[in-house]
Design a protein around this motif. Structure first.
Motif, PDB file in Angstrom:
ATOM      1  N   ALA A  29       0.332  -0.938  -0.234  1.00 49.24           N
ATOM      2  CA  ALA A  29      -0.280   0.084   0.422  1.00 49.24           C
ATOM      3  C   ALA A  29       0.510   2.024  -0.513  1.00 49.24           C
ATOM      4  O   ALA A  29       1.982   1.835   0.912  1.00 49.24           O
ATOM      5  CB  ALA A  29      -0.945  -0.348   1.062  1.00 49.24           C
ATOM      6  N   GLY A  30       0.435   2.016  -0.491  1.00 49.86           N
ATOM      7  CA  GLY A  30       1.457   3.573  -0.690  1.00 49.86           C
ATOM      8  C   GLY A  30       1.942   4.044  -2.121  1.00 49.86           C
ATOM      9  O   GLY A  30       3.223   4.241  -1.450  1.00 49.86           O
ATOM     10  N   SER A  31       2.821   2.592  -2.954  1.00 49.14           N
ATOM     11  CA  SER A  31       3.646   2.751  -3.336  1.00 49.14           C
ATOM     12  C   SER A  31       3.096   1.825  -5.101  1.00 49.14           C
ATOM     13  O   SER A  31       2.198   1.524  -5.201  1.00 49.14           O
ATOM     14  CB  SER A  31       4.690   1.369  -2.945  1.00 49.14           C
ATOM     15  N   ILE A  32       4.032   2.610  -5.579  1.00 52.92           N
ATOM     16  CA  ILE A  32       4.438   2.727  -7.177  1.00 52.92           C
ATOM     17  C   ILE A  32       5.063   1.301  -8.227  1.00 52.92           C
ATOM     18  O   ILE A  32       6.143   1.566  -7.890  1.00 52.92           O
ATOM     19  CB  ILE A  32       3.819   3.623  -7.657  1.00 52.92           C
ATOM     20  N   LEU A  33       4.698   0.537  -8.531  1.00 53.06           N
ATOM     21  CA  LEU A  33       5.215  -0.926  -9.058  1.00 53.06           C
ATOM     22  C   LEU A  33       4.749  -0.612 -10.691  1.00 53.06           C
ATOM     23  O   LEU A  33       4.263  -0.078 -11.582  1.00 53.06           O
ATOM     24  CB  LEU A  33       5.115  -1.986  -8.798  1.00 53.06           C
ATOM     25  N   GLY A  34       5.839  -0.235 -11.483  1.00 48.13           N
ATOM     26  CA  GLY A  34       5.999   0.735 -12.605  1.00 48.13           C
ATOM     27  C   GLY A  34       6.572  -1.105 -13.562  1.00 48.13           C
ATOM     28  O   GLY A  34       7.401  -1.652 -13.753  1.00 48.13           O
ATOM     29  N   LEU A  35       5.392  -1.806 -14.878  1.00 44.77           N
ATOM     30  CA  LEU A  35       5.714  -2.826 -14.775  1.00 44.77           C
ATOM     31  C   LEU A  35       5.924  -2.805 -16.609  1.00 44.77           C
ATOM     32  O   LEU A  35       4.997  -1.864 -16.991  1.00 44.77           O
ATOM     33  CB  LEU A  35       4.046  -3.590 -15.248  1.00 44.77           C
ATOM     34  N   LEU A  36       7.687  -2.837 -16.535  1.00 44.50           N
ATOM     35  CA  LEU A  36       7.775  -2.519 -18.355  1.00 44.50           C
ATOM     36  C   LEU A  36       8.077  -3.781 -19.254  1.00 44.50           C
ATOM     37  O   LEU A  36       7.687  -4.778 -18.682  1.00 44.50           O
ATOM     38  CB  LEU A  36       9.059  -1.839 -18.355  1.00 44.50           C
ATOM     39  N   GLY A  37       7.335  -3.503 -20.149  1.00 47.00           N
ATOM     40  CA  GLY A  37       8.247  -4.531 -21.806  1.00 47.00           C
ATOM     41  C   GLY A  37       7.672  -4.115 -22.699  1.00 47.00           C
ATOM     42  O   GLY A  37       6.777  -3.565 -22.865  1.00 47.00           O
ATOM     43  N   ARG A  38       8.376  -5.082 -23.543  1.00 41.91           N
ATOM     44  CA  ARG A  38       7.611  -4.139 -24.951  1.00 41.91           C
ATOM     45  C   ARG A  38       6.468  -5.020 -25.642  1.00 41.91           C
ATOM     46  O   ARG A  38       6.033  -6.392 -24.113  1.00 41.91           O
ATOM     47  CB  ARG A  38       8.942  -4.980 -25.720  1.00 41.91           C
ATOM     48  N   ASN A  39       5.998  -5.080 -26.429  1.00 45.17           N
ATOM     49  CA  ASN A  39       5.005  -4.923 -27.044  1.00 45.17           C
ATOM     50  C   ASN A  39       4.381  -6.259 -27.685  1.00 45.17           C
ATOM     51  O   ASN A  39       5.580  -7.212 -27.620  1.00 45.17           O
ATOM     52  CB  ASN A  39       4.074  -4.263 -28.045  1.00 45.17           C
ATOM     53  N   GLY A  40       3.558  -7.641 -26.194  1.00 44.56           N
ATOM     54  CA  GLY A  40       3.500  -8.351 -26.936  1.00 44.56           C
ATOM     55  C   GLY A  40       4.180  -9.481 -25.326  1.00 44.56           C
ATOM     56  O   GLY A  40       4.526 -10.419 -25.083  1.00 44.56           O
ATOM     57  N   ALA A  41       4.718  -8.419 -24.226  1.00 48.43           N
ATOM     58  CA  ALA A  41       5.515  -9.477 -22.985  1.00 48.43           C
ATOM     59  C   ALA A  41       5.044  -9.627 -22.399  1.00 48.43           C
ATOM     60  O   ALA A  41       5.298 -10.801 -21.304  1.00 48.43           O
ATOM     61  CB  ALA A  41       6.899  -8.451 -22.975  1.00 48.43           C
TER      62      ALA A  41
END
Length: 306
Positions: free
Chosen positions: A42-54
Motif C-alpha cells: 500500500a502506498g507504492s507504485i510498481l512500474g511494469l515494463l516490457g515490449r509489446n507482447g511481453a
C-alpha cells in the motif's frame, strides 16, 4: 491469551497490504506467462515494463480476474482471489484499453450503474473526479477520445476507493500537458489513500518519474523486480573510444550486460554487482553515467533474446 482484533485493527492491517502474486501463470497456444511473483505494498507504485507482447496486459487481466489464470495465487489487500473473488475484486480499480462500460450512456449514468457493484463508491467523489479530469458528466462515453476514456475510467476507479489500482498503459493517449498532471494526481492519490498501484507502460520516462519498484517482463517471463533505487545503484552506462570498446567486447566480461561499438565510440551497460577485477581496472579510465530506464530496458531485453 491473544486478544481478538478490533475492526479498526483489521482495517489497518488490510491497508498495509496492496497486491501480491505468487507463481502467476497463463498458458495460451502460442504464448505463456510464467511464474510471475510480484508485491505492491500500500502506498507504492510498481512500474511494469516490457515490449509489446511481453505479457503486461495479460498479467493485469489475470490479477483483475478478467482472464482465468492457469496457476498461481493472487491476494488483494490480503483477500485471496480464489477464496474471496467478489470481495477481492471490489478492492480493485481498473483501467484497460478496451470497452468496459456502456457506450451509449452518459459518464454520469455509467458511474451510477457500475458504482452499485462497489460498496465504497461515492457519487460526490465521482462528481469531483470528473471535474478534476475536465470531463462533462452528460457526455456520452462512446463519443470520447481514447485519452478522455482513460480519464473517465480513472475518475470512476478512484471514486470507489480501491486498495489496488491496475493501470494498463494509462498515459499512452494523453496529451503531454495532462499526462504530467495525471502523474502528479496519481502520486497524490497514492499518498493520501495509501493505494498500491501496478502501472504498466512502454513510456519509460513516466515510470522513471513515479515508480518505487520496477518489474520487467520479456516473452512472458519476469526478468527483474527491484526498487528503482536498487536499479539505479546496480547498473550504469559506460562510454569511451572505439578501441576500448573493442577490447571490452572481446573480453566478454560477465559484468557487461550489453555493448555497442561504432566508429566514433562505444556504449555499454554494466552490472556493478558482477564486476570482475579486470573490468574494475578498465572502468577506472572509462566514463560512467547513470542509467535511464529506456537504456536499461533495451539492454536487458536484448540479452534475454539471445
Amino acid at each position: 491469551m491473544k486478544h481478538a482484533q478490533s475492526r479498526t485493527e483489521v482495517d489497518e492491517e488490510m491497508r498495509a497490504h496492496g497486491l501480491k502474486t505468487e507463481g502467476l501463470s497463463k498458458k495460451y497456444r502460442n504464448f505463456q506467462l510464467s511464474d510471475i511473483s510480484l508485491e505492491v505494498p500500500a502506498g507504492s507504485i510498481l512500474g511494469l515494463l516490457g515490449r509489446n507482447g511481453a505479457g503486461k496486459t495479460t498479467a493485469i487481466k489475470l490479477i483483475s480476474g478478467h482472464t482465468k489464470k492457469s496457476g498461481g495465487k493472487i491476494w488483494i489487500a490480503q483477500k485471496d482471489m480464489d477464496k474471496e473473488p467478489i470481495a477481492a475484486r471490489e478492492q480493485i480499480g481498473l483501467i484497460l484499453d478496451e470497452p468496459m462500460f456502456f457506450e451509449t450512456k452518459s459518464l454520469w449514468e455509467n458511474g451510477k450503474a457500475f458504482g452499485r457493484f462497489y460498496s465504497g463508491f461515492q457519487e460526490a467523489s465521482f462528481r469531483n473526479w470528473l471535474s478534476v479530469c475536465k470531463l462533462n458528466r452528460s457526455d456520452w462515453l462512446g463519443m470520447l477520445s481514447k485519452g478522455d476514456r482513460m480519464k473517465f475510467q480513472f475518475a470512476f476507479a478512484v471514486s470507489h476507493h480501491p486498495r489496488v489500482l491496475l493501470l494498463d498503459e494509462p498515459t499512452g493517449n494523453l496529451d503531454p500537458v495532462f499526462r504530467k498532471e495525471f502523474l502528479n494526481i496519481l502520486q497524490e492519490v497514492v499518498e493520501e489513500e495509501q493505494i498500491g498501484v501496478l502501472f504498466s507502460s512502454h513510456l519509460t520516462s513516466d515510470l522513471e518519474q513515479i515508480a518505487d519498484v520496477v518489474a520487467l517482463l520479456e516473452q512472458g517471463e519476469l526478468l527483474y523486480a527491484e526498487s528503482m533505487e536498487k536499479l539505479k545503484s546496480r547498473y550504469c552506462l559506460l562510454k569511451g573510444d572505439p578501441q576500448t570498446g573493442k577490447k571490452l567486447k572481446i573480453s566478454a566480461e560477465p559484468g557487461i550486460i550489453g555493448i555497442q561499438v561504432s566508429r566514433v565510440g562505444f556504449e555499454a551497460m554494466a552490472d556493478l554487482e558482477n564486476v570482475s577485477e579486470n573490468l574494475q581496472n578498465m572502468m577506472e579510465t572509462i566514463m560512467q553515467e547513470e542509467i535511464d530506464l529506456s537504456k536499461w530496458m533495451y539492454y536487458m531485453t536484448k540479452r534475454a533474446r539471445k
